[in-house]
Scaffold this motif. Structure first.
Motif, short mmCIF file in Angstrom:
data_model
loop_
_atom_site.label_atom_id
_atom_site.label_comp_id
_atom_site.label_asym_id
_atom_site.label_seq_id
_atom_site.Cartn_x
_atom_site.Cartn_y
_atom_site.Cartn_z
N THR A 85 0.82 -1.22 0.00
CA THR A 85 0.00 0.00 0.00
C THR A 85 0.85 1.27 0.00
OG1 THR A 85 -0.15 0.26 2.41
CG2 THR A 85 -1.75 -1.22 1.37
N ALA A 122 5.63 -9.49 11.46
CA ALA A 122 5.66 -8.27 10.62
C ALA A 122 4.46 -8.13 9.69
CB ALA A 122 6.94 -8.25 9.80
N SER A 146 -4.72 4.05 6.16
CA SER A 146 -4.58 2.69 5.63
C SER A 146 -4.56 1.63 6.72
CB SER A 146 -3.31 2.61 4.78
OG SER A 146 -2.19 3.06 5.52
N THR A 151 0.52 -3.30 6.79
CA THR A 151 1.08 -4.22 7.79
C THR A 151 1.99 -3.47 8.79
OG1 THR A 151 3.09 -4.69 6.52
CG2 THR A 151 1.15 -6.08 6.07
N GLY A 153 5.04 -4.38 9.54
CA GLY A 153 6.38 -4.28 8.96
C GLY A 153 6.50 -3.11 7.99
N ALA A 155 4.60 -0.39 8.05
CA ALA A 155 4.45 0.86 8.79
C ALA A 155 5.75 1.21 9.52
CB ALA A 155 3.30 0.74 9.78
N THR A 158 8.39 2.43 6.92
CA THR A 158 8.18 3.78 6.40
C THR A 158 8.07 4.80 7.54
OG1 THR A 158 5.81 3.27 6.32
CG2 THR A 158 7.02 3.09 4.26
N GLY A 160 5.52 5.38 9.42
CA GLY A 160 4.30 6.08 9.04
C GLY A 160 3.69 6.89 10.16
N MET A 161 2.74 7.74 9.78
CA MET A 161 2.02 8.59 10.73
C MET A 161 0.53 8.30 10.60
SD MET A 161 4.10 11.15 12.07
CE MET A 161 3.12 12.64 12.16
N GLY A 213 17.57 -4.41 6.10
CA GLY A 213 17.26 -5.70 6.71
C GLY A 213 15.78 -5.95 6.55
N VAL A 214 15.38 -7.18 6.83
CA VAL A 214 13.96 -7.51 6.74
C VAL A 214 13.40 -7.67 8.14
CG1 VAL A 214 12.28 -9.22 5.96
CG2 VAL A 214 14.21 -8.61 4.49
N ALA A 321 -9.14 3.75 2.60
CA ALA A 321 -8.58 2.39 2.58
C ALA A 321 -9.61 1.40 2.05
CB ALA A 321 -8.13 1.98 3.97
N TRP A 380 -1.04 17.99 9.65
CA TRP A 380 -1.34 16.74 10.36
C TRP A 380 -0.46 16.66 11.59
CZ3 TRP A 380 -1.36 10.92 8.70
CH2 TRP A 380 -2.65 10.39 8.88
N CYS A 427 6.20 11.03 6.19
CA CYS A 427 5.55 9.78 6.62
C CYS A 427 5.53 8.64 5.61
CB CYS A 427 4.16 10.04 7.15
SG CYS A 427 2.91 10.39 5.94
N HIS A 428 5.89 8.85 4.37
CA HIS A 428 5.77 7.75 3.42
C HIS A 428 7.10 7.18 2.98
CE1 HIS A 428 1.80 9.88 2.64
NE2 HIS A 428 1.48 8.70 3.10
#
Ligand SMILES: Cc1cc2nc3c(=O)[nH]c(=O)nc-3n(C[C@H](O)[C@H](O)[C@H](O)COP(=O)(O)OP(=O)(O)OC[C@H]3O[C@@H](n4cnc5c(N)ncnc54)[C@H](O)[C@@H]3O)c2cc1C
Length: 473
Positions: A85, A122, A146, A151, A153, A155, A158, A160-161, A213-214, A321, A380, A427-428
């Protein structure tokens, strides 16, 4: 040992089982095409060549380690994927290779009501974690538009916010520890102590967009469900009036948990704008905060709207979403041709408060000069975080085409934010879309990021072409 992507997929099918591997054009198309991500024309032309050779869906950290160690040995690119997403193309396989879909890591491993923490894999969808926490009287406070589709992982990767970021912070602020698999296959785990000794190395992977890393699991901070929440709605004659009000509310230390402010349709900076605030806490405390916030908003020219208007805004906060979920099949295999010559971009920058309104005026001027439309300025979480929409002509999608007016204006207004002491994105992430601006954004720290990348990912297999590349030589 495998030597190319197809070879690697055969090796992984034999090692992990064929049920973990997807190949074939129909299965791969959703991973290769993300029409909601508007890349620059040149990137878009080459990203179309970026069909992955296959998708691997591991079910444990150990399986992720097997995939990464084999990919490093084979020199095959691996692109981590949460739910796809992201709006910057971070999960697009622009250099081919294989996609590592973490969606099967979808277990909430433990919820600790006394500790107010959750240990999750994740691939857990944010909304599922929020519901599970609420069922135990707890709040998972990362609530982006979203939330029903992204997910944990993705979020974290990134940083995210969400709607409640004013009170509870970004996703990264709400993480206490991580499980991470390095490209070499080494598994690292930080258990989530409230505070630890030495540098918080796990934070390297927050906002790293799958390039270092994952992430296979996280320990997430939960909060008590607030005993009460006050939702408030105001309308201001102009963006500047509402911006001033937000600054005064935060300057008065009222601590709203939500600040959401956006212009209604109309000429930018000259049309009415709606502000939504929320306060969490005991009724007497939030009642007093709400009264004072209303006094400050009125003093700045705002008028209070009905509780129903505030509640409607809150109830509809995930509508985009739900729309995205419904449209996704159509977007991946569009039945309508996509208009190629005009585009729309959401821009989310950070600018120091004192320069915020000047910056907005500069954006209007840059857009006018560049033949691009700007609309819907918004704030925001805090007055430093500004959003707006740019709409205008893009260049034809052809190999070698330069940026069109839309991308030129975008680069200019992002550089302006940076020049004023801010940031190009809050945030992205930068993904594939803004990676060309990251060296300027990080300045002298960019070579450090490159060295970290080289140390953690010597074969440069993880998400190539995104956050950082290994320096030559
Ligand atoms: C309708 C809509 C509304 C949105 N609203 C918001 C919003 O309010 N706030 C906000 O912040 N964002 C928002 N987004 C953007 C997006 O939802 C977020 O960026 C989200 O965090 C991405 O999660 P994902 O699981 O889909 O990750 P993906 O898109 O799959 O991946 C994002 C990046 O993280 C990497 N990655 C994913 N999982 C892992 C992992 N386990 N380990 C390492 N790297 C990984 C990928 O390689 C990629 O670089 C919105 C998007 C849409 C479509």
């Amino acid at each position: 040992m495998p030597t190319d992507a197809d070879d690697l997929l055969r090796h992984l099918a034999a090692t992990l089982g064929p049920q973990r591997i997807c190949t074939g054009a129909a299965a791969l198309a959703p991973y290769a095409t993300m029409p909601w991500v508007r890349l620059r024309p040149r990137q878009e032309a080459s990203a179309r060549l970026g069909m992955p050779a296959g998708v691997v869906r591991p079910a444990s950290s150990e399986e992720v380690a097997t995939v990464l160690a084999a990919a490093t040995a084979a020199g095959v690119a691996v692109v981590p994927y949460g739910a796809g997403t992201g709006v910057m193309g971070g999960a697009l396989p622009v250099a081919g290779g294989i996609v590592l879909d973490l969606g099967a890591l979808d277990r909430i491993v433990a919820m600790e009501p006394v500790d107010r923490t959750a240990r999750v894999q994740a691939g857990v969808v944010l909304g599922d974690l929020a519901q599970a926490a609420a069922a135990r009287g707890l709040l998972f406070a990362h609530d982006p538009w979203s939330q029903p589709i992204a997910t944990v992982g993705g979020a974290v990767s990134t940083n995210g916010m969400g709607y409640l970021a004013a009170g509870y912070g970004s996703m990264g602020d709400q993480v206490l520890g991580l499980d991470v698999v390095l490209p070499t296959g080494q598994i690292l785990s930080w258990p989530g102590a409230a505070k630890g000794a030495g540098p918080a190395l796990w934070k390297l992977f927050v906002g790293a967009e799958g390039a270092l890393g994952v992430i296979t699991g996280a320990v997430v901070q939960l909060f008590p469900q607030p005993p009460a929440r006050a939702l408030l709605a105001y309308r201001f004659p102009s963006f500047a009036d509402g911006f001033t009000a937000i600054d005064r509310v935060i300057g008065a230390d009222l601590r709203p948990v939500m600040v959401d402010f956006e212009e209604r349709t109309g000429p930018p900076l000259h049309s009415p704008a709606d502000l939504y605030l929320a306060f969490d806490g005991p009724p007497a405390v939030i009642g007093a905060a709400a009264r004072e916030a209303t006094r400050l908003c009125r003093a700045a020219g705002g008028s209070q709207r009905t509780p129903a208007a505030a509640q409607r805004f809150w109830d509809e906060r995930h509508a985009s979403a739900e729309w995205f979920r419904e449209q996704r099949a159509e977007q991946v295999a569009p039945t309508r041709p996509r208009p190629e010559r005009r585009g729309m971009l959401y821009v989310d920058v950070a600018v120091p408060i004192a320069r915020g309104l000047d910056y907005c005026a500069m954006v209007v001027e840059a857009a006018r000069a560049g033949g691009v439309t700007v609309r819907s300025f918004g704030v925001w979480a805090r007055p430093e975080l500004l959003s707006f929409i740019l709409e205008g002509p893009t260049a034809p999608l052809a190999e070698g085409a330069g940026p069109g007016p839309l991308d030129q204006v975008l680069d200019e207004v992002l550089s302006l934010a940076r020049a004023l002491g801010g940031s190009i994105e809050y945030c992205h992430g930068v993904g594939a879309r803004l990676s060309h601006l990251l060296p300027t954004e990080l300045g002298a720290a960019y070579p450090l990021l490159q060295r970290l990348k080289a140390a953690l990912d010597p074969a440069e297999i993880l998400n190539p072409g995104k956050l950082a590349s290994v320096p030559p030589g």
